[in-house]
Structure formats: structure tokens, C-alpha cells
Motif scaffolding. Structure first.
Motif, mmCIF file in Angstrom:
data_model
loop_
_atom_site.group_PDB
_atom_site.id
_atom_site.type_symbol
_atom_site.label_atom_id
_atom_site.label_comp_id
_atom_site.label_asym_id
_atom_site.label_seq_id
_atom_site.Cartn_x
_atom_site.Cartn_y
_atom_site.Cartn_z
ATOM 1 N N ASP A 6 -23.555 53.127 -13.419
ATOM 2 C CA ASP A 6 -23.587 51.977 -14.323
ATOM 3 C C ASP A 6 -22.929 50.781 -13.652
ATOM 4 O OD1 ASP A 6 -24.850 53.296 -16.363
ATOM 5 O OD2 ASP A 6 -23.002 53.857 -17.407
ATOM 6 N N VAL A 7 -23.636 49.625 -13.673
ATOM 7 C CA VAL A 7 -23.072 48.360 -13.180
ATOM 8 C C VAL A 7 -23.328 47.291 -14.223
ATOM 9 C CG1 VAL A 7 -23.271 48.894 -10.726
ATOM 10 C CG2 VAL A 7 -25.160 47.795 -11.877
ATOM 11 N N PHE A 8 -22.523 46.260 -14.175
ATOM 12 C CA PHE A 8 -22.663 45.143 -15.103
ATOM 13 C C PHE A 8 -23.413 44.018 -14.400
ATOM 14 C CE2 PHE A 8 -18.785 47.395 -16.293
ATOM 15 C CZ PHE A 8 -19.115 47.732 -17.596
ATOM 16 N N ARG A 9 -24.262 43.336 -15.195
ATOM 17 C CA ARG A 9 -25.070 42.258 -14.621
ATOM 18 C C ARG A 9 -25.147 41.113 -15.613
ATOM 19 N NH1 ARG A 9 -29.685 39.986 -13.508
ATOM 20 N NH2 ARG A 9 -30.607 40.008 -11.465
ATOM 21 N N CYS A 10 -25.094 39.880 -15.097
ATOM 22 C CA CYS A 10 -25.250 38.683 -15.932
ATOM 23 C C CYS A 10 -26.523 37.962 -15.489
ATOM 24 C CB CYS A 10 -24.047 37.759 -15.799
ATOM 25 S SG CYS A 10 -24.215 36.248 -16.770
ATOM 26 N N PRO A 11 -27.569 37.992 -16.313
ATOM 27 C CA PRO A 11 -28.832 37.373 -15.907
ATOM 28 C C PRO A 11 -28.756 35.847 -15.793
ATOM 29 C CG PRO A 11 -29.008 38.315 -18.125
ATOM 30 C CD PRO A 11 -27.656 38.650 -17.609
ATOM 31 N N LEU A 12 -27.812 35.205 -16.481
ATOM 32 C CA LEU A 12 -27.698 33.741 -16.437
ATOM 33 C C LEU A 12 -27.441 33.232 -15.028
ATOM 34 C CD1 LEU A 12 -27.513 31.014 -17.959
ATOM 35 C CD2 LEU A 12 -25.100 31.485 -18.305
ATOM 36 N N VAL A 13 -26.564 33.892 -14.315
ATOM 37 C CA VAL A 13 -26.240 33.453 -12.955
ATOM 38 C C VAL A 13 -26.739 34.434 -11.905
ATOM 39 C CG1 VAL A 13 -24.260 32.049 -13.600
ATOM 40 C CG2 VAL A 13 -23.932 34.457 -13.112
ATOM 41 N N GLY A 14 -27.313 35.551 -12.346
ATOM 42 C CA GLY A 14 -27.828 36.540 -11.396
ATOM 43 C C GLY A 14 -26.727 37.297 -10.682
ATOM 44 N N ALA A 15 -25.560 37.397 -11.291
ATOM 45 C CA ALA A 15 -24.433 38.096 -10.666
ATOM 46 C C ALA A 15 -24.401 39.547 -11.117
ATOM 47 C CB ALA A 15 -23.124 37.413 -11.039
ATOM 48 N N THR A 16 -24.003 40.405 -10.198
ATOM 49 C CA THR A 16 -23.871 41.831 -10.484
ATOM 50 C C THR A 16 -22.474 42.277 -10.082
ATOM 51 O OG1 THR A 16 -26.208 42.102 -9.983
ATOM 52 C CG2 THR A 16 -24.897 44.094 -10.059
ATOM 53 N N ALA A 17 -21.895 43.126 -10.922
ATOM 54 C CA ALA A 17 -20.547 43.627 -10.644
ATOM 55 C C ALA A 17 -20.599 44.615 -9.483
ATOM 56 C CB ALA A 17 -19.979 44.303 -11.878
ATOM 57 N N VAL A 18 -19.462 44.785 -8.852
ATOM 58 C CA VAL A 18 -19.364 45.786 -7.788
ATOM 59 C C VAL A 18 -19.460 47.164 -8.437
ATOM 60 C CG1 VAL A 18 -18.049 44.354 -6.204
ATOM 61 C CG2 VAL A 18 -16.845 45.704 -7.882
ATOM 62 N N PRO A 19 -20.100 48.111 -7.784
ATOM 63 C CA PRO A 19 -20.222 49.458 -8.370
ATOM 64 C C PRO A 19 -18.847 50.056 -8.658
ATOM 65 C CG PRO A 19 -21.668 49.229 -6.471
ATOM 66 C CD PRO A 19 -20.813 48.003 -6.519
ATOM 67 N N GLY A 20 -18.718 50.556 -9.843
ATOM 68 C CA GLY A 20 -17.457 51.177 -10.243
ATOM 69 C C GLY A 20 -16.433 50.181 -10.764
ATOM 70 N N GLY A 21 -16.735 48.901 -10.756
ATOM 71 C CA GLY A 21 -15.793 47.886 -11.234
ATOM 72 C C GLY A 21 -15.757 47.855 -12.746
ATOM 73 N N SER A 22 -14.656 47.362 -13.286
ATOM 74 C CA SER A 22 -14.524 47.301 -14.743
ATOM 75 C C SER A 22 -15.206 46.044 -15.279
ATOM 76 C CB SER A 22 -13.053 47.308 -15.134
ATOM 77 O OG SER A 22 -12.454 46.069 -14.777
ATOM 78 N N GLU A 23 -15.499 46.089 -16.576
ATOM 79 C CA GLU A 23 -16.143 44.943 -17.220
ATOM 80 C C GLU A 23 -15.186 43.751 -17.260
ATOM 81 O OE1 GLU A 23 -18.425 43.652 -21.351
ATOM 82 O OE2 GLU A 23 -17.798 45.738 -21.097
ATOM 83 N N ALA A 24 -13.897 44.002 -17.430
ATOM 84 C CA ALA A 24 -12.907 42.917 -17.472
ATOM 85 C C ALA A 24 -12.843 42.190 -16.134
ATOM 86 C CB ALA A 24 -11.540 43.467 -17.831
ATOM 87 N N ASP A 25 -12.859 42.945 -15.033
ATOM 88 C CA ASP A 25 -12.862 42.310 -13.707
ATOM 89 C C ASP A 25 -14.121 41.475 -13.511
ATOM 90 O OD1 ASP A 25 -10.463 43.500 -13.126
ATOM 91 O OD2 ASP A 25 -11.343 45.154 -11.954
ATOM 92 N N PHE A 26 -15.251 42.024 -13.969
ATOM 93 C CA PHE A 26 -16.509 41.304 -13.821
ATOM 94 C C PHE A 26 -16.505 40.033 -14.659
ATOM 95 C CE2 PHE A 26 -21.066 40.744 -15.051
ATOM 96 C CZ PHE A 26 -21.498 40.272 -13.821
ATOM 97 N N ARG A 27 -15.983 40.113 -15.883
ATOM 98 C CA ARG A 27 -15.915 38.914 -16.741
ATOM 99 C C ARG A 27 -15.028 37.838 -16.110
ATOM 100 N NH1 ARG A 27 -18.312 38.458 -21.505
ATOM 101 N NH2 ARG A 27 -19.063 40.340 -22.519
ATOM 102 N N ALA A 28 -13.928 38.237 -15.502
ATOM 103 C CA ALA A 28 -13.039 37.267 -14.853
ATOM 104 C C ALA A 28 -13.762 36.574 -13.696
ATOM 105 C CB ALA A 28 -11.776 37.952 -14.356
#
Length: 182
Positions: A6-28
Motif C-alpha cells: 500500500d502506498v499513498f498518492r495525491c492525483p492533484l500534484v502526481g506525488a506518491t509516498a515512499v513505500p512503507g511511509g506513513s500517511e502523516a509523513d506523506f501529508r507533510a
């Protein structure tokens, strides 16, 4: 069946979280990226509006100059009319002939001069109306720019950004067996 990641992705900017990263880190990290994109979009919008605003400001400056010029001409016309009326009255009162050709001519000149005051006054009014229209256009354009900036700030708001959870499944071509033991 192989487990996915599972990875987090934001379609607005096309950014994807690092694998295994938390949602809070990705939001920051996403908040910083969104602020940068918003600032770049706002700057581009300001550059887009700058020539139109500069043109309107130049037109306002020229309209203000015209008002001053028209007011000066009106003032001069009033002075000339006062002098013309004064000389014709003094000529009629203290001249040898009360209604001589010269006195009648001066009275006619004074009357024409008084008519010019009305035209000069109209010129000042028209110049002031022109300036008012230009100021209204400038205000409208600034309001339009402010609305666009506000819309951009809403579009790039980190709190409102949607984050999708994407599950990456391994493909056969991605699987490599390094060691096989029994």
C-alpha cells in the motif's frame, strides 16, 4: 497469491509516498509541495495580470494629467472672461460714447468668452468621468485577480487535498528468486 504494497498518492500534484511511509509523513511532504505549486501558480497569475494593470494605471495617470490641464484651461478662461467683462463695463461707464462700436464689440467678446467657460467646464466634467471609468476598470481587474488567487489557494489547500491509497501488486517480471533452499 502475493501480497501487495500500500502506498499513498495525491492525483492533484502526481506525488506518491515512499513505500512503507506513513500517511502523516506523506501529508507533510505534500503540504510543502502544494504550497510551492500554489505560489508558482499565483506568481504566474500575477505576471499574466501585470500588463493589463500597468496599462490601466498609465491610462489613469494620463487621465489625471488631462483633468489638471482642463482645469487650468477653465481657470484661464474664467480669468480672461472676467477681464473682458470688466474692460467692457469700464469702457461703457467711463468712455466718451456709451454705446460705441468698440464698447459693443467688447461686450460681444465678453459674451463669447462666457460661453467658452461652459464648454471648458464640460471638458473638465468629461475628463473626470473618464478617470472614474478607468478607476472602476482597475478596481474590477484587481478584484478579478484577487478572486483567482483565492480560487488557487482553495485548489492547493493541503487540508482539502485528496489522498488515495493505491495497492501495488507485484508482477511476475518484478519477482526475482535469489536463493532456493530445502
Amino acid at each position: 497469491e502475493a501480497a501487495g504494497l500500500d502506498v499513498f498518492r495525491c492525483p492533484l500534484v502526481g506525488a506518491t509516498a515512499v513505500p512503507g511511509g506513513s500517511e502523516a509523513d506523506f501529508r507533510a511532504r505534500l503540504a510543502l509541495t502544494l504550497r510551492e505549486k500554489r505560489d508558482a501558480a499565483v506568481e504566474a497569475l500575477r505576471r499574466k495580470y501585470a500588463p493589463r494593470l500597468a496599462t490601466l494605471e498609465d491610462q489613469q495617470r494620463r487621465a489625471q494629467d488631462r483633468i489638471e490641464r482642463e482645469r487650468s484651461q477653465l481657470s484661464q478662461q474664467k480669468m480672461q472672461t472676467a477681464i473682458s467683462v470688466g474692460t467692457s463695463i469700464l469702457g461703457a461707464l467711463f468712455g466718451r460714447k456709451k454705446l460705441s462700436v468698440g464698447n459693443v464689440g467688447r461686450i460681444g467678446t465678453a459674451a463669447r468668452s462666457a460661453g467658452r467657460i461652459g464648454r471648458e467646464s464640460g471638458d473638465v466634467s468629461r475628463a473626470e468621468e473618464s478617470l472614474d471609468v478607468l478607476q472602476q476598470r482597475h478596481t474590477d481587474l484587481e478584484n478579478e485577480l484577487a478572486q483567482e488567487v483565492s480560487r488557487l489557494q482553495g485548489d492547493y489547500d493541503p487540508a482539502a487535498a485528496t489522498i488515495d491509497r493505491v495497492q501495488l501488486k507485484p508482477r511476475k517480471s518484478d519477482i526475482e528468486i535469489k536463493e532456493l533452499a530445502l
